[in-house]
Enzyme design. Structure first.
Site, PDB file in Angstrom:
ATOM      1  N   CYS A  11       0.844  -0.978  -0.002  1.00 19.07           N
ATOM      2  CA  CYS A  11       0.018  -0.071  -0.014  1.00 19.07           C
ATOM      3  C   CYS A  11       0.743   1.225   0.110  1.00 19.07           C
ATOM      4  CB  CYS A  11      -1.000  -0.003   1.263  1.00 19.07           C
ATOM      5  SG  CYS A  11      -0.029   0.210   2.810  1.00 19.07           S
ATOM      6  N   CYS A  14       2.859   1.564   3.205  1.00 11.90           N
ATOM      7  CA  CYS A  14       4.263   0.675   3.127  1.00 11.90           C
ATOM      8  C   CYS A  14       5.439   1.202   2.510  1.00 11.90           C
ATOM      9  CB  CYS A  14       3.657  -0.690   2.806  1.00 11.90           C
ATOM     10  SG  CYS A  14       2.343  -1.326   3.739  1.00 11.90           S
TER      11      CYS A  14
END
Length: 91
Positions: A11, A14
């Site tokens: 994501c 991240c």
């Protein structure tokens, strides 16, 4: 050498976490290997249910949000194992 793992499925948070860690490692000239762990089963093995998370030398040290540069600096400086003073007793 520190082994730093970024746990997350890829994501944007991240990805941002990995960028912050890379920036700090370069700024502080720390010898480190940065790994991305995207497999959900591997992430769950660390007992992490909220990503992104940061693992340093197999210890979960941060989870649930993108850390600031200062937070990452503190994490890397506060990890006694593999610090310059640890010498040959490094894990």
């Amino acid at each position: 050498m520190k082994i730093i793992k970024v746990l997350g499925t890829g994501c944007p948070s991240c990805v941002s976490t990995e960028k912050v860690i890379t920036e700090v490692v370069n700024q502080l000239n720390i010898e480190a290997k940065i790994e991305k762990v995207t497999d959900i089963m591997e992430i769950m093995a660390y007992d992490v249910m909220s990503t992104p998370a940061i693992v340093i030398n197999e210890v979960v040290v941060f989870k649930g949000k993108v850390p600031s540069v200062d937070e990452v600096k503190a994490l890397l400086n506060d990890t006694p194992c593999c610090s310059s003073s640890a010498g040959s007793s490094c894990c």
